[in-house]
Design a protein around this motif. Sequence first.
Motif, mmCIF file in Angstrom:
data_model
loop_
_atom_site.group_PDB
_atom_site.id
_atom_site.type_symbol
_atom_site.label_atom_id
_atom_site.label_comp_id
_atom_site.label_asym_id
_atom_site.label_seq_id
_atom_site.Cartn_x
_atom_site.Cartn_y
_atom_site.Cartn_z
ATOM 1 N N ILE A 171 0.781 -0.997 -0.124
ATOM 2 C CA ILE A 171 0.150 0.143 -0.153
ATOM 3 C C ILE A 171 0.887 1.341 -0.022
ATOM 4 O O ILE A 171 0.381 2.372 -0.488
ATOM 5 N N ASN A 172 1.948 1.137 0.531
ATOM 6 C CA ASN A 172 3.034 2.256 0.526
ATOM 7 C C ASN A 172 3.368 2.961 -0.783
ATOM 8 O O ASN A 172 3.607 4.154 -0.916
ATOM 9 N N VAL A 173 3.119 2.179 -1.954
ATOM 10 C CA VAL A 173 3.447 2.670 -3.425
ATOM 11 C C VAL A 173 2.358 3.907 -3.591
ATOM 12 O O VAL A 173 2.629 4.847 -4.340
ATOM 13 N N ILE A 174 1.240 4.017 -2.982
ATOM 14 C CA ILE A 174 0.152 5.148 -3.084
ATOM 15 C C ILE A 174 0.790 6.416 -2.473
ATOM 16 O O ILE A 174 0.770 7.606 -2.939
ATOM 17 N N PHE A 175 1.580 5.996 -1.299
ATOM 18 C CA PHE A 175 2.044 7.249 -0.743
ATOM 19 C C PHE A 175 3.604 7.761 -1.112
ATOM 20 O O PHE A 175 4.039 8.831 -0.536
ATOM 21 N N GLY A 207 6.534 9.120 -2.891
ATOM 22 C CA GLY A 207 6.986 10.411 -3.607
ATOM 23 C C GLY A 207 5.318 11.185 -3.833
ATOM 24 O O GLY A 207 4.802 11.395 -3.139
ATOM 25 N N SER A 208 5.167 11.662 -5.077
ATOM 26 C CA SER A 208 4.214 12.231 -5.465
ATOM 27 C C SER A 208 2.997 11.442 -6.016
ATOM 28 O O SER A 208 2.248 11.961 -6.517
ATOM 29 N N ASN A 209 3.049 10.248 -5.769
ATOM 30 C CA ASN A 209 2.074 9.284 -6.562
ATOM 31 C C ASN A 209 0.718 9.733 -6.460
ATOM 32 O O ASN A 209 -0.193 9.743 -7.401
ATOM 33 N N LEU A 210 0.151 9.790 -5.109
ATOM 34 C CA LEU A 210 -1.053 10.243 -4.612
ATOM 35 C C LEU A 210 -1.576 11.427 -5.420
ATOM 36 O O LEU A 210 -2.825 11.530 -5.741
ATOM 37 N N LEU A 211 -0.678 12.492 -5.152
ATOM 38 C CA LEU A 211 -1.071 13.665 -5.809
ATOM 39 C C LEU A 211 -1.307 13.586 -7.407
ATOM 40 O O LEU A 211 -2.052 13.929 -8.000
ATOM 41 N N ARG A 212 -0.199 12.731 -8.210
ATOM 42 C CA ARG A 212 -0.453 12.452 -9.426
ATOM 43 C C ARG A 212 -1.769 11.538 -9.673
ATOM 44 O O ARG A 212 -2.445 12.072 -10.843
ATOM 45 N N LEU A 213 -2.143 10.601 -8.736
ATOM 46 C CA LEU A 213 -3.504 10.278 -9.053
ATOM 47 C C LEU A 213 -4.526 11.234 -9.055
ATOM 48 O O LEU A 213 -5.687 11.035 -9.899
ATOM 49 N N LEU A 214 -4.601 12.062 -7.957
ATOM 50 C CA LEU A 214 -5.630 13.090 -7.788
ATOM 51 C C LEU A 214 -5.529 14.012 -9.073
ATOM 52 O O LEU A 214 -6.878 14.364 -9.602
ATOM 53 N N GLN A 218 0.855 4.145 -15.112
ATOM 54 C CA GLN A 218 2.415 4.664 -15.383
ATOM 55 C C GLN A 218 2.995 4.266 -13.838
ATOM 56 O O GLN A 218 4.223 3.791 -13.678
ATOM 57 N N ILE A 219 2.097 4.654 -12.766
ATOM 58 C CA ILE A 219 2.681 4.219 -11.534
ATOM 59 C C ILE A 219 3.134 2.790 -11.274
ATOM 60 O O ILE A 219 4.328 2.389 -10.692
ATOM 61 N N ILE A 220 2.317 2.001 -11.799
ATOM 62 C CA ILE A 220 2.585 0.502 -11.698
ATOM 63 C C ILE A 220 3.621 0.068 -12.426
ATOM 64 O O ILE A 220 4.701 -0.753 -11.890
ATOM 65 N N GLU A 221 3.735 0.584 -13.693
ATOM 66 C CA GLU A 221 5.007 0.265 -14.252
ATOM 67 C C GLU A 221 6.404 0.667 -13.761
ATOM 68 O O GLU A 221 7.274 0.110 -13.850
ATOM 69 N N VAL A 222 6.330 1.729 -13.009
ATOM 70 C CA VAL A 222 7.543 2.133 -12.619
ATOM 71 C C VAL A 222 7.811 1.391 -11.272
ATOM 72 O O VAL A 222 9.037 1.102 -11.113
ATOM 73 N N SER A 223 6.853 1.197 -10.614
ATOM 74 C CA SER A 223 7.205 0.392 -9.536
ATOM 75 C C SER A 223 7.098 -0.970 -9.432
ATOM 76 O O SER A 223 7.011 -1.896 -8.401
ATOM 77 N N ILE A 224 6.951 -1.842 -10.583
ATOM 78 C CA ILE A 224 6.779 -2.983 -10.740
ATOM 79 C C ILE A 224 7.706 -4.235 -10.031
ATOM 80 O O ILE A 224 7.224 -4.894 -9.473
ATOM 81 N N LEU A 225 8.961 -3.513 -10.154
ATOM 82 C CA LEU A 225 10.103 -4.374 -9.727
ATOM 83 C C LEU A 225 9.953 -4.242 -8.111
ATOM 84 O O LEU A 225 10.225 -5.232 -7.533
ATOM 85 N N LYS A 226 9.808 -3.053 -7.618
ATOM 86 C CA LYS A 226 9.969 -2.936 -6.104
ATOM 87 C C LYS A 226 8.759 -3.366 -5.667
ATOM 88 O O LYS A 226 9.051 -4.066 -4.370
ATOM 89 N N THR A 227 7.716 -3.257 -6.108
ATOM 90 C CA THR A 227 6.523 -3.587 -5.295
ATOM 91 C C THR A 227 5.608 -4.298 -6.410
ATOM 92 O O THR A 227 4.926 -3.701 -7.102
ATOM 93 N N PRO A 228 5.760 -5.622 -6.503
ATOM 94 C CA PRO A 228 5.027 -6.560 -7.290
ATOM 95 C C PRO A 228 3.610 -6.234 -7.131
ATOM 96 O O PRO A 228 2.646 -6.324 -8.219
ATOM 97 N N SER A 229 2.989 -5.806 -5.940
ATOM 98 C CA SER A 229 1.446 -5.886 -5.662
ATOM 99 C C SER A 229 1.104 -4.408 -5.960
ATOM 100 O O SER A 229 0.029 -4.282 -5.461
ATOM 101 N N ALA A 230 1.795 -3.572 -6.619
ATOM 102 C CA ALA A 230 1.338 -2.259 -6.776
ATOM 103 C C ALA A 230 0.180 -2.000 -7.641
ATOM 104 O O ALA A 230 -0.634 -1.441 -7.194
ATOM 105 N N SER A 231 -0.036 -3.015 -8.506
ATOM 106 C CA SER A 231 -1.336 -2.872 -9.254
ATOM 107 C C SER A 231 -2.760 -3.111 -8.575
ATOM 108 O O SER A 231 -3.700 -2.330 -8.720
ATOM 109 N N PHE A 232 -2.400 -3.943 -7.362
ATOM 110 C CA PHE A 232 -3.538 -4.034 -6.658
ATOM 111 C C PHE A 232 -3.935 -2.899 -5.765
ATOM 112 O O PHE A 232 -4.814 -2.479 -5.736
ATOM 113 N N TRP A 233 -2.827 -2.105 -5.070
ATOM 114 C CA TRP A 233 -3.200 -1.148 -4.616
ATOM 115 C C TRP A 233 -3.345 0.108 -5.404
ATOM 116 O O TRP A 233 -4.302 0.831 -4.802
#
Lengths: 226, 219
Positions: A6-10, A12-19, A181-196
């Motif tokens: 779930i950290n993937v959301i928070f 850098g500026s990920n949440l802001l970008r989603l908003l 885009q966020i999922i693609e960037v963080s796919i290696l670090k956080t494989p579960s990124a797409s779920f969150w």
Amino acid sequence: MQDLGINVIFEGSNLLRLLIGLWVTMRIAIVAIAISVVFGIAFGIVMTVKNTFVQIVARLYLEAVRIIPILVWLFLFYFGLTKVLHIHLGAEVVSVIVFSLWGIAEMGDIVRGAITSLPAHQRASGRALGLTDLQIYRYIIIPQAVRRLIPAAINLATRMIKTTSLVVLIGVVEVLKVGQQIIEVSILKTPSASFWVYACIFALYFIICYPISLWSKKLELKWQNQ
Amino acid sequence: MDFDFIVKSIPLYVKAAEVTLELSFWGILLSLIIGFICSLVIYYKVKLLAQVVQIYIELSRNTPLLIQLFFLYYGFAKIGIKFEAYSCAIFGLAFLGGSYMAEAFRSGLEAVSKIQIETGLSVGLNRWQLMRYIILPQAFSVAIPAIGANAIFLLKETSVVSAIALADLMFVAKDLIGMYYKTTEALTMLVVAYLIILLPISLLLTFIERKVRHAGFGN
């Protein structure tokens, strides 16, 4: 790994970008809703005119918008119309046009329903009192029709907000695209990124639409009892 | 317009229309079942279950199908729950449609007046008989227009499943545009295909709606 996903959301500026991405679809929805309300009311009044030609044209427009899926309309305007007319329209402009055309038709039908559902004696009584057409609209039709149509109109607004999620499919960079885009960037670090990320987008839509539907339900109940 | 191209593309569209219709059929069928069960749970105010159903209805009605599908298809895959695109699409449609159908059934059930129920009880019907002979027949006739509208809504919503790589009508049109740049032809065929599917259903529903309108009590 999973509980940290779930950290993937928070990060850098990920949440802001989603908003910001969400704002792109909201902007389309808001502009389209505003246009739909103004022209939808006019269209609704036109639909109550007792003229066969006007009614047939209005009916055709309404049914055409209703029967073809919105996604198909988006494609027709974005790929088809631009090619036939040799013009260039941005995806956002096309979205606003399509959603406005849809909104005007649906809003018009809501307004028509609200006006024609008023008992005929209301109009006749006004006439008997010697009110002019304008006065009948101003003092008799509009105050009663508004109560009948506002809950339905708010419902239409939530439907439009939800349906604007489709604009990603004609290439508008909105919340879903940003999510990818966020999922693609963080796919290696956080494989579960797409779920969150998708859960977050799901929640964002819910947070926007739920209060609006609650509001419409409340108004409906309040006015039903009067 | 390149009519040779259109003729050649007909089999592709027929195949895609089958996918769209199959998905809609299962989606609508499951929605009806889910919706019917949910509406009964709410109608009888089953403890706890009624709250769960209410949460499900709000979640499903206030989020777009596209997001639900992405969440199911790409999101759940990453935490170990994998769906095939096909079953994912049906599941997504059922998740969305279930809540709409539940609302349709519920408004039908609530439209049955108290007097009807009391009359049934006073002639000695038990709960099951009351449901079977008094409530359901009247509830259905009230709910049919909404159920029909929902069915058409779900059929149209299937156009979204192309986003998770299912070869429905939308997908084929996109494919033809991408591969051959035959935009006008592909889009014309797309509209024609949807009209062929949706027009008869829409007319049929108007007909059924007129038929059942006389079924209500007191008409």
